[in-house]
Design a protein around this motif. Sequence first.
Motif, PDB file in Angstrom:
ATOM      1  N   ASP A   1      -7.468  -0.484  -1.118  1.00 41.36           N
ATOM      2  CA  ASP A   1      -6.312   0.411  -1.091  1.00 41.36           C
ATOM      3  C   ASP A   1      -4.997  -0.350  -1.225  1.00 41.36           C
ATOM      4  O   ASP A   1      -3.948   0.256  -1.466  1.00 41.36           O
ATOM      5  CB  ASP A   1      -6.280   1.214   0.212  1.00 41.36           C
ATOM      6  N   TYR A   2      -5.038  -1.668  -1.044  1.00 35.33           N
ATOM      7  CA  TYR A   2      -3.828  -2.478  -1.129  1.00 35.33           C
ATOM      8  C   TYR A   2      -3.742  -3.125  -2.515  1.00 35.33           C
ATOM      9  O   TYR A   2      -4.709  -3.188  -3.259  1.00 35.33           O
ATOM     10  CB  TYR A   2      -3.823  -3.589  -0.075  1.00 35.33           C
TER      11      TYR A   2
ATOM     12  N   GLY B   1       0.842  -1.190   0.000  1.00 35.01           N
ATOM     13  CA  GLY B   1       0.000   0.000   0.000  1.00 35.01           C
ATOM     14  C   GLY B   1       0.873   1.234   0.000  1.00 35.01           C
ATOM     15  O   GLY B   1       2.078   1.166   0.284  1.00 35.01           O
TER      16      GLY B   1
ATOM     17  N   ASP C   1      -4.139   4.407   7.690  1.00 36.10           N
ATOM     18  CA  ASP C   1      -4.780   3.213   7.138  1.00 36.10           C
ATOM     19  C   ASP C   1      -6.281   3.405   7.295  1.00 36.10           C
ATOM     20  O   ASP C   1      -6.754   3.789   8.374  1.00 36.10           O
ATOM     21  CB  ASP C   1      -4.321   1.950   7.879  1.00 36.10           C
TER      22      ASP C   1
ATOM     23  N   ASP D   1      -8.934  -5.140   1.231  1.00 32.99           N
ATOM     24  CA  ASP D   1      -8.940  -3.681   1.206  1.00 32.99           C
ATOM     25  C   ASP D   1      -8.535  -3.202  -0.184  1.00 32.99           C
ATOM     26  O   ASP D   1      -7.432  -3.500  -0.649  1.00 32.99           O
ATOM     27  CB  ASP D   1      -7.964  -3.137   2.261  1.00 32.99           C
TER      28      ASP D   1
END
Length: 340
Positions: free
Chosen positions: A143-144, A107, A333, A141
């Motif tokens: 975002d990763y 990330g 996060d 997630d």
Amino acid sequence: MSTRESTMTSQQTSQQTSQQTSRSRRGPLHRTLAGAAVTALALGVLAGCGDDGSDRADDPAPAGSTSSPGSTGPSEPTTSDEPAESPSVTTEPDPGETSTVPVYYVGDSPMGPRLYREFRRVSGDPALGAADMVAAGVPADPDYRAAFPVDGSFSSVRLDEQAGLIIAQVPDDRWADRPADMSRKQAELAVQALVYTVQGALQSRAPVQVVGEPGGPAVPMFGIDTDGGVANVDQLDVLALVSVTSPESGAEVSGTFTASGVASSFEATVPWEVRDSSGTVVLDGFSTAEGWMDRLYPWQSEVDVSGLAPGEYTFAAMTDDPSGGEGPGPFEDTKVISVG
């Protein structure tokens, strides 16, 4: 190296109150000077640390991590530094059992790409399932992203106690060379994603060696030599300095829920926010982690969303930024949550 700060519940309440007062009184000069001190101390820590000096990984299996077929969702990981007993390398895993394992994905952060941890359910051999999640799994997630540029799977992953190595066997040479569009730094981060993941699954800090056949010689991973094993890089150099374990991405919450994760943040302070769909902060607070500076420590906080209208929100945990905005900025996060 810093000693670990143990915090009892009653002490934490008092400490949070005093820190909140102290934080509100800090002026720009105080925070700038504090930031300089932290930078100097952090450089000293990074210069003096390799791995964590322990032969056990600090990714203990979450409570109730082994369950019957069909179970879903990881349990909250224990905050103890003492991991669960290492699994025997001679025991054949039940292919019908599911286990919760740590998986590391890439990330973005203020200091470039870093590794973020998710706890995922896998069937059969936990270490093999975890390694395959690194290679071809899709992060929960959004975002990763996966660290490996080419999908695939491993043949086996085992702890060789006699050799003091974790042996990961690959079925072919698809990961041997570094792709033309992959930098050396990206390759090193991908290998560290594998190292941290299988070490966590096996609860061992043994270096990871990759082979092409049982008992065969070591083979490279993305152009990186694995002969003799690749050790885990210091946490502060490769991991995100704050990570949210709970709530998970897409979680449904109501009333008061417990947020938790790990962090290395100034004075062990972990600020958090709840933001609405427009990005406006509708709730905020902070948690006090069990320590800071030398590695990541567990944190948790009670979050009361009972006063919020039902809908989609974002929970964000951050590192405290003593530089007053003059540094690269805090790590963060985020998890999208649904308030019922």
